[in-house]
Write a protein that holds these residues in place. Structure first.
Motif, PDB file in Angstrom:
ATOM      1  N   GLY A 248     -49.620  -6.599   3.597  1.00 27.62           N
ATOM      2  CA  GLY A 248     -49.937  -5.251   4.245  1.00 27.62           C
ATOM      3  C   GLY A 248     -49.248  -4.119   4.270  1.00 27.62           C
ATOM      4  N   ARG A 249     -49.851  -3.013   4.550  1.00 30.25           N
ATOM      5  CA  ARG A 249     -48.828  -1.875   4.928  1.00 30.25           C
ATOM      6  C   ARG A 249     -49.651  -1.148   6.042  1.00 30.25           C
ATOM      7  NH1 ARG A 249     -49.742   3.328   3.793  1.00 30.25           N
ATOM      8  NH2 ARG A 249     -51.365   2.997   2.529  1.00 30.25           N
ATOM      9  N   ASN A 250     -48.512  -1.136   7.165  1.00 32.94           N
ATOM     10  CA  ASN A 250     -49.033  -0.295   8.220  1.00 32.94           C
ATOM     11  C   ASN A 250     -49.184   1.213   7.927  1.00 32.94           C
ATOM     12  OD1 ASN A 250     -49.212   0.944  10.933  1.00 32.94           O
ATOM     13  ND2 ASN A 250     -46.980   0.320  11.544  1.00 32.94           N
ATOM     14  N   VAL A 251     -50.168   1.519   8.029  1.00 34.11           N
ATOM     15  CA  VAL A 251     -50.425   3.015   7.659  1.00 34.11           C
ATOM     16  C   VAL A 251     -49.601   4.261   8.520  1.00 34.11           C
ATOM     17  CG1 VAL A 251     -52.902   2.868   6.756  1.00 34.11           C
ATOM     18  CG2 VAL A 251     -52.712   3.363   9.107  1.00 34.11           C
ATOM     19  N   PHE A 252     -49.037   3.471   9.526  1.00 33.76           N
ATOM     20  CA  PHE A 252     -48.084   4.563  10.386  1.00 33.76           C
ATOM     21  C   PHE A 252     -46.969   3.950  10.403  1.00 33.76           C
ATOM     22  CE2 PHE A 252     -52.256   5.571  12.177  1.00 33.76           C
ATOM     23  CZ  PHE A 252     -52.281   6.936  12.002  1.00 33.76           C
ATOM     24  N   ASP A 253     -46.423   3.188   9.462  1.00 33.28           N
ATOM     25  CA  ASP A 253     -45.065   2.844   9.183  1.00 33.28           C
ATOM     26  C   ASP A 253     -43.972   3.771   9.202  1.00 33.28           C
ATOM     27  OD1 ASP A 253     -45.406   3.396   6.908  1.00 33.28           O
ATOM     28  OD2 ASP A 253     -44.666   1.319   5.785  1.00 33.28           O
ATOM     29  N   GLY A 254     -44.228   5.085   8.994  1.00 33.20           N
ATOM     30  CA  GLY A 254     -43.560   5.967   8.700  1.00 33.20           C
ATOM     31  C   GLY A 254     -43.186   6.646   9.952  1.00 33.20           C
ATOM     32  N   LEU A 255     -43.686   6.271  11.177  1.00 25.84           N
ATOM     33  CA  LEU A 255     -43.317   6.670  12.571  1.00 25.84           C
ATOM     34  C   LEU A 255     -42.275   5.795  13.072  1.00 25.84           C
ATOM     35  CD1 LEU A 255     -46.795   7.297  14.044  1.00 25.84           C
ATOM     36  CD2 LEU A 255     -45.348   9.032  12.938  1.00 25.84           C
ATOM     37  N   ASP A 256     -41.176   6.371  13.135  1.00 31.15           N
ATOM     38  CA  ASP A 256     -39.984   5.662  14.010  1.00 31.15           C
ATOM     39  C   ASP A 256     -40.146   5.642  15.490  1.00 31.15           C
ATOM     40  OD1 ASP A 256     -38.115   4.742  12.433  1.00 31.15           O
ATOM     41  OD2 ASP A 256     -36.576   6.129  12.799  1.00 31.15           O
ATOM     42  N   GLU A 257     -41.159   5.027  15.784  1.00 31.33           N
ATOM     43  CA  GLU A 257     -41.603   4.736  17.141  1.00 31.33           C
ATOM     44  C   GLU A 257     -41.910   3.401  17.595  1.00 31.33           C
ATOM     45  OE1 GLU A 257     -41.028   7.087  19.606  1.00 31.33           O
ATOM     46  OE2 GLU A 257     -40.355   8.394  18.225  1.00 31.33           O
ATOM     47  N   ARG A 258     -41.990   3.030  18.741  1.00 25.97           N
ATOM     48  CA  ARG A 258     -42.593   1.894  18.965  1.00 25.97           C
ATOM     49  C   ARG A 258     -44.212   1.973  19.284  1.00 25.97           C
ATOM     50  NH1 ARG A 258     -40.434   0.241  24.546  1.00 25.97           N
ATOM     51  NH2 ARG A 258     -41.103  -1.918  23.900  1.00 25.97           N
TER      52      ARG A 258
END
Length: 339
Positions: A248-258
């Motif tokens: 899958g693809r996390n729709v917020f994988d662009g957030l460099d956060e926890r």
């Protein structure tokens, strides 16, 4: 509201999963305790990184673990005899559901509240395992630096080192898990056991990766909590690797956060086809699903309209060996998903 990127606030939190082959594998790994160092070697110091800081350790004898991820890491390495007790906020799933339930019974439950300095001192602990901004906290007055001054050793989950002051360290979440097990193996002088456990986890993760569905990755939104603004997973926590490895693809994988807060508009724009619900005691998955189905923000999402919900147990979502249990279950879910 624009995207905000803030650490997941510490609190006493976090589907309950069906026991399956992953649990059996975990139990097999802990069937016999690890061979810990001889008495003469226990007093010798071994330098191991705590986030980005090299720290000298002696072999701990009275470890205190905060939450399931910490305890699971120690139990998976066969270190029960070196664990004095654990702190488990009530929102955590019952320890009776753990693959290491028998090990939990052998040690003390010290508190069902948040970790604090007084508890650790009263327990005469010589080693504390927790995450940064969860178990350890400047605001609550329990940090590795404070414990150092009290001559109490400490260890932090590498996954949580992303925003640790002075000594940050970054690693992909699964790599962070493997790193923790290897480092704990060195601290307790059970390197061979750590190698065995890590090799098995990597093998299982690799098997899921090979079976991942072909084609465009499924867009996935992880819903932790929140009604006005949702908390979700950035790319620095285990669910991101669970989603990615399974196909899958996390729709917020662009957030460099926890764990971080976003807005509902950005969730709607991402059009997730699957919603992962993080399930924990004070906010059960059933109520979260009911909210998503009723809310004007989310009821028209493709995942919600198709009833594509996957429930991830809290201890499968925070850093610990059960990440791979969650991966295997989610991998199976995606392979069977009709798009």
């Amino acid at each position: 509201m624009p995207l905000t990127v803030s650490p997941r606030p510490p609190r006493a939190v976090r589907p309950r999963a069906v026991v399956g082959p992953a649990v059996a594998a975990a139990l097999l790994l802990t069937g016999c305790g690890a061979d810990v160092a001889s008495d003469s070697a226990k007093s010798e110091k071994t330098t191991v990184k705590r986030c980005g800081e090299p720290v000298p350790y002696t072999v701990p004898e009275r470890a205190v673990a905060y939450e399931g991820g910490s305890a699971d890491k120690l139990f998976s390495l066969g270190l029960t005899d070196h664990v004095h007790g654990y702190v488990m906020p009530p929102a955590n799933p019952p320890v009776s559901e753990s693959p290491w339930a028998a090990e939990y019974k052998k040690v003390k439950m010290l508190s069902d509240d948040l970790l604090n300095k007084e508890l650790v001192v009263d327990a005469k602990s010589d080693f504390v395992v927790a995450g940064w901004n969860s178990g350890f906290s400047d605001q609550r007055g329990i940090t590795p630096e404070i414990l150092d001054k009290l001559k109490i050793q400490s260890f932090m989950h590498t996954e949580s080192c992303y925003n640790y002051p002075k000594y940050p360290e970054r690693a992909d979440p699964f790599d962070a898990l493997y790193t923790d097990l290897e480092r704990l193996g060195r601290i307790f002088r059970v390197e061979d056991k750590a190698d065995e456990v890590v090799s098995d986890l990597k093998r299982r993760a690799g098997a899921v990766r090979k079976q991942a569905p072909k084609g465009d990755p499924v867009p996935v939104f992880l819903y932790d909590s929140g009604t006005d603004r949702p908390f979700t997973a950035g790319n620095q926590v285990p669910p991101n690797d669970i989603i990615k490895t399974a196909g899958g693809r996390n729709v917020f994988d662009g957030l460099d956060e926890r764990w971080t807060q976003v807005n509902w508009e950005s969730v709607a724009e991402a059009e997730p086809e699957v919603v992962i619900i993080l399930d924990y005691g004070d906010q059960p998955a059933k109520k979260k699903i009911e909210f998503l189905k009723k809310s004007a923000h989310t009821r028209e999402l493709p995942a919600v309209k198709r009833n594509n919900f996957f429930i991830l147990d809290y201890n499968e979502g925070i850093s610990g060996p059960r990440n791979i249990d969650g991966l295997e279950k989610f991998g199976k879910y995606l392979r069977e998903l009709k798009r």
